[in-house]
Design an enzyme around this catalytic site. Sequence first.
Site, PDB file in Angstrom:
ATOM      1  N   THR A 273      41.693   6.827   0.787  1.00 60.20           N
ATOM      2  CA  THR A 273      40.818   7.233  -0.173  1.00 60.20           C
ATOM      3  C   THR A 273      39.463   7.832   0.492  1.00 60.20           C
ATOM      4  O   THR A 273      38.378   7.612   0.166  1.00 60.20           O
ATOM      5  CB  THR A 273      40.379   6.361  -1.128  1.00 60.20           C
ATOM      6  OG1 THR A 273      40.913   4.632  -0.694  1.00 60.20           O
ATOM      7  CG2 THR A 273      41.431   6.466  -2.425  1.00 60.20           C
TER       8      THR A 273
ATOM      9  N   GLU B 171      35.731  -0.731   6.941  1.00 59.29           N
ATOM     10  CA  GLU B 171      35.658  -1.898   6.648  1.00 59.29           C
ATOM     11  C   GLU B 171      35.807  -2.964   7.627  1.00 59.29           C
ATOM     12  O   GLU B 171      36.733  -3.068   8.386  1.00 59.29           O
ATOM     13  CB  GLU B 171      36.776  -1.950   5.507  1.00 59.29           C
ATOM     14  CG  GLU B 171      36.669  -1.208   4.244  1.00 59.29           C
ATOM     15  CD  GLU B 171      37.698  -1.429   3.281  1.00 59.29           C
ATOM     16  OE1 GLU B 171      38.830  -1.765   3.835  1.00 59.29           O
ATOM     17  OE2 GLU B 171      37.502  -1.051   2.304  1.00 59.29           O
TER      18      GLU B 171
END
EC number: 2.3.1.35
Lengths: 383, 383
Positions: free
Chosen positions: B179, B259
Amino acid sequence: MSVTAAKGFTAAGIVAGIKENGNPDLALVVNEGPRRAAAGVFTSNRVKAAPVQWSEQVLKSGQVSAVVLNSGGANACTGPKGFQDTHATAEKVAEALGRGAIEVAVCSTGLIGVLLPMDKLLPGVETAAAQLSEHGGEKAAIAIKTTDTVHKTSVVTKDGWTVGGMAKGAGMLAPGLATMLVVLTTDADLDSETLDRALRSATKVTFDRVDSDGCMSTNDTVLLLASGSSGITPGYEEFAAAVETVCADLGRQLIGDAEGASKDIKVEVINAASEADAVEVGRSIARNNLLKCAIHGEDPNWGRVLSAIGTTSAAFEPDQLNVAINGVWVCKNGSVGEDREKVDMRYREVHIVADLAAGAETATIWTNDLTADYVHENSAYSS
Amino acid sequence: MSVTAAKGFTAAGIVAGIKENGNPDLALVVNEGPRRAAAGVFTSNRVKAAPVQWSEQVLKSGQVSAVVLNSGGANACTGPKGFQDTHATAEKVAEALGRGAIEVAVCSTGLIGVLLPMDKLLPGVETAAAQLSEHGGEKAAIAIKTTDTVHKTSVVTKDGWTVGGMAKGAGMLAPGLATMLVVLTTDADLDSETLDRALRSATKVTFDRVDSDGCMSTNDTVLLLASGSSGITPGYEEFAAAVETVCADLGRQLIGDAEGASKDIKVEVINAASEADAVEVGRSIARNNLLKCAIHGEDPNWGRVLSAIGTTSAAFEPDQLNVAINGVWVCKNGSVGEDREKVDMRYREVHIVADLAAGAETATIWTNDLTADYVHENSAYSS
C-alpha cells in the site's frame, strides 16, 4: 518406539558433548537385516551440508546399514574439512559395526558454518555403538533435538509388518525441508526401488507441504530403511499408504512444535486448475508474513489471503475467489462475504480454505503463525 | 515542498473523517498546467484494488489533471460497489475542478475488504478542493499516512526545473509493492512517453528493489505528473537521473520507517552472471525470515545468507560464495572466513554483500529486520 518399532533395527541416543548444555546429541540407528535396502530424499537447497553431500552418495547404492545423526552442529558451509569430518564419522561407525563406511548415512543439525568437535563426536560414536538396543528408538529421537521442545515419533503397524520413524525440526522448515531430519524404518521385505517410490510419493504430499517459515535448510534429510525381518512383502499401495501416514503424522508434529508458534495453520486450496497451482497458491498464503501475524492476533484478515493469492501465476479470476476461515466464508467472489465476527479463532489449529473456482484440483500446506517468540528465538539462536 | 515544489501544482491535505482517529486522511494534487502529461506504474498483484483498476484506465491517455488520495481504507476486494465508489470520487473531483473525471487518478490505502465511507469522502473532496494551494504539498504528504510514523517527501532542483514528490508506505512493502503510494511532480516540459520511460527506468531500480516484508499490496501506485510550467525541456538522461534520485530517496525513507523495524538492511549482490540473477539472489536474502531475525539480534549469521542463496536458480558454485557483513568477509569460498566477532552491528544500517563470483553484474535490494514490534503491529492492525 520410533525407529525400533519395526523389527530388525537397533538404536541408541547418547551425550557426546557436542552440545554445550550437556543434552543428548548423538544418535545411531542400525539396520540388523537380513535386508539393508534404503531410500532417501534430501534438501533441494543448492548449498548442501557436508553430511548431505555424503549421504546422497551413500544412497546411490540403495543400501544403508546404519545412520549416525548429531545435533549441536550442522556441518554446513564448512569447506573440505567439514566433508572430511563427515567421512571420518562414517568410518568410525563402520569400524564399530564391522561394515563398510559407504553403507553409513550421516545427518547433522545445528548452527551453520561451524566445524564439529570431532574429539567429542568420534568417542561418542563408540559409546553409542556400545549402547545399541532394540528399545533405543526413543533415546535416538531425543538425541536429535535442537530447538525442538518435544521429540517426535510415529508408528503404523499392519498385518505383521510396521513402519515407524523419528523426526526433528522446529525452524528453517520449508519444502525441500528444516534442518529437518527424519529416519523411517520398516521390517517389510522390500527393495530399494520400492522404498524410493513410496518415500518420494509420501514426502511430496507431507514434508514438502510443511512450510513453517519459508526457509529451506542446508541439511534436510529423510531416510527410509527396510530390514525385511518380518518376512512379509506388502502390496505397494498398502505400504505407500503406511509410509505416507507416518510422514504426515511426523510433519504435523513438526508444525505443532515450530519455533515460537502459537497457531498451526492448515491452508487448503480447492478447485484449482492443477495441483501445481494449488501448491503455489497454498505456499504463497503460507509464507505471507502479514497474514501469519494476523492469525497470531486471531484476526481473520482474508484481505491478506487475497493479496497472497494475487502474487501467484495460478489460474483464477480475482472476482471469483472465495475464502473460508474456520468454516466461515468471509470472502465471496473476491469481496466481502459472511460476517468476520462469526470466525472463532481461539484454538491452536486454524483452517483456511482458498477456493480458486478454476478447476478440481486441491493441495494442503501446513504452516504456523508469526510471533514475537519466533523473532526472539531466532535473533538469539547463535549467541 | 513535496508535490508542490515543482511549479504548476497545487495540493491540499485535510481531515475528511474516514479515519476514526481524526487524523488527516484525504489529499488532492492538481496539475495547473499548461501541460498535463503523466505516467504511472501500478502493483503487479493480480488482485488489484478498485482505485488501481480505475487509475490504470486514466493513465492510458497519458493525461492527468488531478490525483485524489485517501488513507483509512484501501477499497480493495470490495466488488462492483467499490469500483462505483472510486468512479464517484473521480467525478466529484472533476466537478469541483471543472475537468473530466477520466483525467482524475484515484489512490486509496488502508484496510482491505472494507467499503469507503462515501458520505464522508465526497464532502471531503469539496473541502480539499477549496484549500488547494501552491504550499499544500506538505499537508498532502501528511494526509496519505497510514501506519507511517513520518511523512516522506523529496525534491531535486536542477537548472530551472524541479522534480519533487511524496510517498507513504510502512508495511506490505514488496516489489510491485506497499500500500505504497507515490506522487511525483515536475515542471519540466515533457510528454507522457518520456515521463513513462523515465518513471519505469527509475522504479525498476528503486521502489522495485525495496522489499520490507515480501508482501505485495493490492494498491501500490506511483504517478509522475508534468506541468511544463518551467518552460524547460531537459535532456532525457538528466531528467531520468533526477527522477531516479527522488525515487531512491523516497524508497530509502519507506525502508527507514517500515513497521516495527530496528535495522535497515542493504543487500548488495555483486559479481552475478546477470542482473536478473543478482535481483533474484538479493530478494531471496531480503525475504529470509531467519536472517532478518538474526540481524535484529545483531548476529552476523552468514550461514542464513548462504541458505537463502542456495534456494535460487542463479549461477554460482557453493564453494565460491563470499559474504561480507558491514565490511567483514565472514564467509569466504562458501566456508568460514574472517572472525565474525569483528562485525560491528550496533548501527541501524546494515550492509550485506553477497559475492556470487559468477560474472560482473550487480543489484541492491533494501529490506528490514524482522522484529517483535512488526509482529505486534501486524497482528493488531485491523482491530
